[in-house]
Write a protein that holds these residues in place. Structure first.
Motif, PDB file in Angstrom:
ATOM      1  N   UNK A   2      43.535  80.520  42.999  1.00 24.72           N
ATOM      2  CA  UNK A   2      43.002  79.418  43.432  1.00 24.72           C
ATOM      3  C   UNK A   2      41.964  79.857  44.628  1.00 24.72           C
ATOM      4  N   UNK A   3      42.336  80.456  45.490  1.00 26.26           N
ATOM      5  CA  UNK A   3      41.965  80.782  46.701  1.00 26.26           C
ATOM      6  C   UNK A   3      41.887  82.135  47.137  1.00 26.26           C
ATOM      7  N   UNK A   4      41.236  83.229  46.185  1.00 19.81           N
ATOM      8  CA  UNK A   4      41.389  84.515  46.452  1.00 19.81           C
ATOM      9  C   UNK A   4      40.666  85.139  47.777  1.00 19.81           C
ATOM     10  N   UNK A   5      41.359  86.073  48.313  1.00 22.30           N
ATOM     11  CA  UNK A   5      40.621  86.592  49.408  1.00 22.30           C
ATOM     12  C   UNK A   5      39.354  87.129  49.222  1.00 22.30           C
ATOM     13  N   UNK A   6      38.208  86.978  50.055  1.00 15.73           N
ATOM     14  CA  UNK A   6      37.133  87.453  49.822  1.00 15.73           C
ATOM     15  C   UNK A   6      36.813  88.872  50.166  1.00 15.73           C
ATOM     16  N   UNK A   7      37.753  89.569  50.978  1.00 13.91           N
ATOM     17  CA  UNK A   7      37.587  90.846  51.235  1.00 13.91           C
ATOM     18  C   UNK A   7      39.042  91.694  51.274  1.00 13.91           C
ATOM     19  N   UNK A   8      38.942  92.755  51.237  1.00 16.10           N
ATOM     20  CA  UNK A   8      40.144  93.843  51.123  1.00 16.10           C
ATOM     21  C   UNK A   8      40.892  93.899  52.649  1.00 16.10           C
ATOM     22  N   UNK A   9      41.862  94.584  52.593  1.00 19.45           N
ATOM     23  CA  UNK A   9      42.524  94.992  54.002  1.00 19.45           C
ATOM     24  C   UNK A   9      41.486  95.679  54.910  1.00 19.45           C
ATOM     25  N   UNK A  10      40.519  96.212  54.227  1.00 16.11           N
ATOM     26  CA  UNK A  10      39.536  96.849  55.247  1.00 16.11           C
ATOM     27  C   UNK A  10      38.148  95.958  55.562  1.00 16.11           C
ATOM     28  N   UNK A  11      38.471  94.940  54.890  1.00  9.81           N
ATOM     29  CA  UNK A  11      37.141  94.169  55.141  1.00  9.81           C
ATOM     30  C   UNK A  11      36.017  94.338  54.120  1.00  9.81           C
ATOM     31  N   UNK A  12      36.142  94.849  53.117  1.00 11.54           N
ATOM     32  CA  UNK A  12      35.269  95.118  52.244  1.00 11.54           C
ATOM     33  C   UNK A  12      35.329  94.111  51.313  1.00 11.54           C
ATOM     34  N   UNK A  13      34.132  93.553  50.580  1.00 11.00           N
ATOM     35  CA  UNK A  13      34.168  92.504  49.650  1.00 11.00           C
ATOM     36  C   UNK A  13      35.087  92.787  48.338  1.00 11.00           C
ATOM     37  N   UNK A  14      35.571  91.862  47.812  1.00 10.31           N
ATOM     38  CA  UNK A  14      36.274  91.788  46.582  1.00 10.31           C
ATOM     39  C   UNK A  14      36.066  90.826  45.911  1.00 10.31           C
ATOM     40  N   UNK A  15      35.689  90.788  44.503  1.00  9.84           N
ATOM     41  CA  UNK A  15      36.018  92.121  43.778  1.00  9.84           C
ATOM     42  C   UNK A  15      34.804  93.147  43.818  1.00  9.84           C
ATOM     43  N   UNK A  16      35.058  94.260  43.515  1.00  8.71           N
ATOM     44  CA  UNK A  16      34.065  95.362  43.688  1.00  8.71           C
ATOM     45  C   UNK A  16      33.742  95.654  42.114  1.00  8.71           C
ATOM     46  N   UNK A  17      34.483  95.367  41.206  1.00  3.89           N
ATOM     47  CA  UNK A  17      34.552  95.377  39.645  1.00  3.89           C
ATOM     48  C   UNK A  17      34.228  93.984  38.919  1.00  3.89           C
ATOM     49  N   UNK A  18      34.828  94.041  37.579  1.00  5.06           N
ATOM     50  CA  UNK A  18      34.589  92.544  37.101  1.00  5.06           C
ATOM     51  C   UNK A  18      35.694  91.809  37.597  1.00  5.06           C
ATOM     52  N   UNK A  19      36.767  92.135  38.242  1.00  2.04           N
ATOM     53  CA  UNK A  19      37.833  91.264  38.767  1.00  2.04           C
ATOM     54  C   UNK A  19      38.392  92.330  39.856  1.00  2.04           C
ATOM     55  N   UNK A  20      39.028  91.552  40.681  1.00  7.69           N
ATOM     56  CA  UNK A  20      39.601  92.346  41.804  1.00  7.69           C
ATOM     57  C   UNK A  20      40.780  93.127  41.507  1.00  7.69           C
ATOM     58  N   UNK A  21      41.167  94.184  42.245  1.00  8.67           N
ATOM     59  CA  UNK A  21      42.220  95.077  42.085  1.00  8.67           C
ATOM     60  C   UNK A  21      43.574  94.769  42.430  1.00  8.67           C
ATOM     61  N   UNK A  22      44.651  94.878  41.813  1.00  9.22           N
ATOM     62  CA  UNK A  22      46.077  94.505  42.356  1.00  9.22           C
ATOM     63  C   UNK A  22      46.086  95.400  43.591  1.00  9.22           C
ATOM     64  N   UNK A  23      46.702  94.596  44.892  1.00 12.84           N
ATOM     65  CA  UNK A  23      47.122  95.177  45.767  1.00 12.84           C
ATOM     66  C   UNK A  23      46.148  94.793  46.920  1.00 12.84           C
ATOM     67  N   UNK A  24      46.283  95.560  48.322  1.00 12.30           N
ATOM     68  CA  UNK A  24      45.368  95.079  49.244  1.00 12.30           C
ATOM     69  C   UNK A  24      44.049  95.829  49.508  1.00 12.30           C
ATOM     70  N   UNK A  25      44.131  96.948  48.610  1.00 14.43           N
ATOM     71  CA  UNK A  25      42.657  97.746  48.706  1.00 14.43           C
ATOM     72  C   UNK A  25      41.959  97.691  47.542  1.00 14.43           C
ATOM     73  N   UNK A  26      40.669  97.192  47.638  1.00 13.35           N
ATOM     74  CA  UNK A  26      39.734  97.375  46.446  1.00 13.35           C
ATOM     75  C   UNK A  26      38.985  98.739  46.294  1.00 13.35           C
ATOM     76  N   UNK A  27      39.324  99.208  45.061  1.00 16.85           N
ATOM     77  CA  UNK A  27      38.752 100.548  44.673  1.00 16.85           C
ATOM     78  C   UNK A  27      37.285 100.402  44.599  1.00 16.85           C
ATOM     79  N   UNK A  28      36.513 101.236  45.326  1.00 16.90           N
ATOM     80  CA  UNK A  28      35.077 101.151  45.248  1.00 16.90           C
ATOM     81  C   UNK A  28      34.622 102.072  43.795  1.00 16.90           C
ATOM     82  N   UNK A  29      33.772 101.437  43.072  1.00 19.20           N
ATOM     83  CA  UNK A  29      33.399 101.987  41.850  1.00 19.20           C
ATOM     84  C   UNK A  29      32.234 102.789  41.768  1.00 19.20           C
TER      85      UNK A  29
END
Length: 123
Positions: free
Chosen positions: A96-123
């Motif tokens: 309902x309220x997804x985090x807009x950034x990952x643990x490093x402050x980078x926007x998420x999602x980077x792909x079609x959906x957010x990644x599981x976990x604290x770090x978003x993989x850069x594609x």
């Protein structure tokens, strides 16, 4: 918690290591639990998590239960960035309220959906 308490574990990567108490309790090499509660009547729910290398192969229904393919899982230099081909990429459950950034402050999602976990993989 009490029976009126709730705990919801969502979109986390839980990677077990050898339980630090294992040698002291006569269980050398025993893995840590993914989640442990003692005498709690709190309502617990899991959704969209990844469990790997945990005691008794704990893996709640609906979880990713295979090697999460992270950059480094040793405690000395842990890096939770998903590698190419990781089963975590684009697999986070919608919140309902997804985090807009990952643990490093980078926007998420980077792909079609957010990644599981604290770090978003850069594609």
């Amino acid at each position: 918690g009490s029976s009126s308490s709730t705990l919801s574990i969502q979109n986390n990567v839980l990677v077990g290591q050898v339980d630090w108490r294992g040698n002291a309790t006569g269980n050398p090499g025993e893995l840590a639990c993914g989640h442990y509660a003692y005498n709690s009547s709190a309502a617990l729910s899991y959704s969209g998590n990844a469990f790997w290398n945990v005691k008794s192969g704990q893996c709640p229904s609906g979880s990713v239960c295979s090697d999460p393919r992270l950059t480094r899982t040793a405690m000395a230099d842990f890096d939770a960035t998903p590698l190419e081909g990781s089963p975590l990429v684009d697999r986070a459950r919608e919140l309902d309220m997804p985090p807009a950034v990952d643990i490093d402050g980078r926007p998420r999602p980077a792909g079609r959906r957010a990644d599981i976990g604290a770090v978003e993989r850069r594609h």
